[in-house]
Design an enzyme around this catalytic site. Structure first.
Site, mmCIF file in Angstrom:
data_model
loop_
_atom_site.group_PDB
_atom_site.id
_atom_site.type_symbol
_atom_site.label_atom_id
_atom_site.label_comp_id
_atom_site.label_asym_id
_atom_site.label_seq_id
_atom_site.Cartn_x
_atom_site.Cartn_y
_atom_site.Cartn_z
ATOM 1 N N CYS A 386 2.452 -6.629 1.062
ATOM 2 C CA CYS A 386 3.321 -5.907 1.992
ATOM 3 C C CYS A 386 3.703 -6.754 3.195
ATOM 4 O O CYS A 386 4.540 -6.356 3.993
ATOM 5 C CB CYS A 386 2.647 -4.608 2.426
ATOM 6 S SG CYS A 386 3.302 -3.185 1.536
ATOM 7 N N LYS A 389 7.395 -7.474 3.166
ATOM 8 C CA LYS A 389 8.326 -6.368 3.346
ATOM 9 C C LYS A 389 9.346 -6.684 4.441
ATOM 10 O O LYS A 389 9.044 -7.381 5.410
ATOM 11 C CB LYS A 389 7.533 -5.113 3.725
ATOM 12 C CG LYS A 389 8.300 -3.818 3.638
ATOM 13 C CD LYS A 389 7.340 -2.641 3.788
ATOM 14 C CE LYS A 389 8.051 -1.314 3.618
ATOM 15 N NZ LYS A 389 7.112 -0.174 3.662
ATOM 16 N N HIS A 510 11.350 -3.552 -16.892
ATOM 17 C CA HIS A 510 12.240 -4.713 -17.011
ATOM 18 C C HIS A 510 11.480 -5.926 -16.496
ATOM 19 O O HIS A 510 10.785 -5.862 -15.473
ATOM 20 C CB HIS A 510 13.507 -4.497 -16.185
ATOM 21 C CG HIS A 510 14.496 -5.614 -16.315
ATOM 22 N ND1 HIS A 510 15.141 -5.900 -17.489
ATOM 23 C CD2 HIS A 510 14.946 -6.518 -15.395
ATOM 24 C CE1 HIS A 510 15.964 -6.928 -17.307
ATOM 25 N NE2 HIS A 510 15.857 -7.317 -16.037
ATOM 26 N N ASP A 596 1.211 7.363 4.124
ATOM 27 C CA ASP A 596 0.301 6.267 3.806
ATOM 28 C C ASP A 596 0.649 5.064 4.672
ATOM 29 O O ASP A 596 1.776 4.899 5.131
ATOM 30 C CB ASP A 596 0.310 5.913 2.312
ATOM 31 C CG ASP A 596 1.670 5.489 1.802
ATOM 32 O OD1 ASP A 596 2.689 5.810 2.443
ATOM 33 O OD2 ASP A 596 1.716 4.840 0.740
#
Length: 721
Positions: A386, A389, A510, A596
């Protein structure tokens, strides 16, 4: 960018030979070679210093090699697991977590363990000295309460048992009765003078030496030898070395004690793809189980493993006829023995041994860092997980003028900014949908697959929905197709393990090639009860988090190879903790508001909750649960590359001047991969909520409260102590 690899070299075990092989490869990387180390513990003990640590001469960190850091320096995958099975035909290993690892070339340095099955009762009532991690745990318990074991027996009077008895006498003093029991003589195979010098020192320290006394049985509180039971409180077992059972079960040629038979090039007699070194290797002319041989085998092993990967010529290992043995005798004393010279003893031998041991351990300090410290250059390498991000301000700017079509059956979407979308589907059913995707923070597919799935599931749990199905989006590095296939299988196996545990079906996905491994999942959930959201918090409620903070900082330290193995262990345990049990625990205790904690950090997500609920918050910095070692990393300037973006939330905070330099502030904005839940609950439900969460295994911690927001001002967060 990940270098292209075409050959998998897997090392099993963190013994001395493998530690030195990894150190060499960290200084001289081999193009096209992918390294993996499988070892259950992040720290491995250096046998030469272990008696000194037990006697109190060294701290634990001085006597252990950090395998996680060593692996990182060598750009090797580190799997903290145990091997259960070896299939040399399929070239496959089964690990204790259910993962399967395939190899092209395999090396084993798994040591030996005392044989607890040759004497009735030994497995149930004796403490083996190996594996060292288990032994150390029992040792720490003994030091914490020495009165619990006034009578201690050490079975096995070889070098290891003798040094252990001396360390016990040094550390526990005259209040503990210590006996050293040998089925033959003291220090079998050593010269008479060496035995005499050790015997004198043991007797002076108050150790009772019992020779020619095979132990017949061990029972609760008793040791049976010479036909008589002896009262004991604790038995340490240092005799009858055997190999792990899975070695012989593999079908490869092994000796009568299960050690792998190898030729002079350290290659298995049953497979040219399998090699072994250290105690687990059995040579045509047997060698003593001594660490000096493992150290001398390391350069030959490294050369021959590289020869095996390239098809080159292997060179033989030629063991020395005699080796120098330096035995700790407690109290800063030691005995030196190397035939044909006479044995010597005294404090100067200890100082000599200390210099040798410290020089060996110094080889594993100041390891190279695969990634430099976080620079200000925006084009430099960025954090993964993260930490990769896009920042909140950038995201909000991009979404501000976005004209999305609004349908009547969408209850929550981009405009609401909640953790997941909510869609009315087929009558009264509501579909909750969320997607996450990020690059791997570790080049370890199985672990990364598990974390990526748990992270993606978290938004669904934060909305109080039941996971239903998932679509995967995966990116694999451009390796040889054989290695790509292995990565894909393991990544999906790890993800499916967590999805299955959540009753969530993988229905498709995918996959593409790219510069580095990345993964994400679109999760569909069914909302059958009232949805939880960021709205609903009211002034006067209590704020709870369910996991410790600091994951982003710990992963940044890992990428720069300045982490500590035990701290990484705690971080991995947190990453692999699902929010599902916490959500289930609150089924009858729904929170007023929930979200969260992920990429925007605690304060970023708390601000969102406050804005949606039209409240402000007060947070006590001293109560924040923080992963071990995180604050020390912050003081050294280690942080995620998302920090500057996340720190913009501090503009919405009221911070006392005395708190501005506190490292806890950095932890409070740190991006969390697979982070915990942030809950607002009423004071009436607080104790019941905390009890339910803790029964579910969550590290539930109260960090503050919601307060009334000035109706004319934006929501704020007050930080205090």
């Amino acid at each position: 960018m990940t270098a292209v690899a075409h050959h998998d070299l897997v090392l099993v075990g963190g013994g001395h030979s493998h530690a030195l092989v990894l150190r060499r490869l960290s200084m001289r990387p081999v193009p096209g070679l992918r390294l993996t180390l499988i070892s259950p513990d992040s720290l491995t003990a250096y046998s030469g210093m272990l008696p000194g640590m037990l006697a109190g001469h060294y701290q634990r960190h001085e006597t252990h090699i950090d395998l996680s850091r060593l692996s990182r320096a060598a750009d090797a995958r580190w799997l903290p697991q145990r091997v259960l099975e070896l299939d040399p035909v399929q070239r496959r290993l089964l690990l204790d977590n259910g993962d399967q690892v395939e190899y092209d070339t395999l090396s084993l340095d798994v040591g030996a363990t005392p044989d607890l099955d040759s004497v009735p009762g030994a497995r149930a009532h004796a403490v083996p000295v190996k594996p060292v991690a288990t032994f150390e745990q029992r040792w720490r318990h003994l030091l914490a309460d020495p009165t619990a074991a006034r009578r201690v027996a050490v079975v096995g009077a070889g070098a290891g048992g003798t040094e252990l008895a001396a360390a016990l006498a040094q550390r526990l003093g005259a209040t503990t009765e210590i006996q050293l029991i040998s089925a033959s003589e003291l220090l079998p195979g050593y010269p008479d003078r060496a035995r005499s010098l050790i015997r004198k020192r043991l007797l002076t320290a108050g150790v009772r030496i019992v020779e020619q006394a095979p132990v017949q049985r061990v029972s609760e509180g008793q040791l049976h030898y010479n036909g008589q039971p002896q009262e004991v409180d604790l038995v340490f077992w240092c005799t009858g070395a055997r190999a792990p059972a899975w070695l012989a079960a593999s079908g490869l040629p092994c000796d009568e004690r299960g050690f792998l038979r190898v030729d002079s090039t350290l290659t298995s007699l049953g497979s040219p793809h399998v090699h072994a070194a250290g105690d687990c290797a059995s040579f045509p002319s047997p060698l003593p189980k001594a660490g000096v041989y493992a150290v001398r085998q390391a350069p030959v092993l490294a050369d021959n493993l590289l020869a095996a990967t390239r098809g080159g010529h292997k060179r033989p290992y030629r063991p020395q006829r005699h080796f120098l043995s330096l035995l700790s005798a407690g109290a800063g004393d030691a005995v030196a023995s190397r035939p044909p010279w006479p044995a010597l003893a005294g404090p100067w031998i200890w100082r000599w041994k200390d210099r040798i041991d410290r020089a060996f351990m110094k080889r594993f300090e100041n390891l190279p860092a695969p990634m430099p410290a976080a620079p200000a250059d925006s084009d430099a390498m960025h954090c993964a997980g993260c930490g990769a991000k896009v920042g909140a301000a950038t995201l909000n700017h991009a979404l501000a003028d976005l004209q999305t079509r609004v349908r009547d059956d969408i209850e929550a979407g981009v405009a609401q900014g909640d953790d997941a979308a909510v869609i009315r589907w087929s009558g009264q059913h509501r579909l909750v949908q969320s997607v996450d995707y990020f690059p791997a923070f570790m080049d370890e597919p199985y672990l990364f697959g598990r974390v990526a799935a748990l992270h993606s599931l978290s938004d669904i749990y934060a909305m109080n929905a039941d996971p239903h199905s998932a679509l995967a989006t995966l990116c694999l590095p451009r390796h040889h197709p054989r290695l790509q296939g292995r990565d894909l299988r393991r990544l999906l196996a790890g993800a499916v393990e967590e999805l299955n545990r959540a009753s969530c079906t993988l229905v498709g996905g995918h996959t593409i090639e790219g510069p580095e491994m990345a993964a994400g999942f679109t999760i569909n959930g069914a909302l059958t009860a009232a949805a939880w959201s960021k709205e609903g918090a009211r002034p006067g409620q209590v704020l709870i988090v369910t996991k410790p903070l600091g994951i982003g900082i710990q992963l940044a330290a890992w990428m720069r190879n300045v982490h500590r193995g035990p701290d990484l262990d705690a971080t991995l345990a947190t990453l692999l903790q699902s929010n599902g049990p916490a959500r289930a625990a609150l089924s009858t205790l729904p929170p007023s508001a929930c979200t969260d904690i992920t990429g925007f950090g605690l304060l970023g997500h708390l601000l969102e909750l406050c804005q949606h609920s039209q409240v402000s918050a007060r947070i006590d910095l001293n109560t924040l649960p923080i992963l071990p070692g995180t604050l020390a990393h912050i003081r050294r300037g280690i942080h995620s590359t998302l920090r500057d973006s996340n720190d913009q939330v501090l503009g919405h905070c009221e911070i006392a001047p005395a708190l501005l330099g506190r490292p806890e502030l950095v932890a409070a904005t740190d991006p969390q991969t697979s982070g915990g839940l942030l809950l607002a609950v009423t004071r009436e439900r607080l104790e019941a909520t905390l009890a339910a969460l803790r029964r579910a295994g969550a590290d539930a911690t109260v960090i503050g409260e919601t307060v009334v927001k000035n109706h004319k001002a934006a929501a704020t967060i007050t930080l205090h102590e």
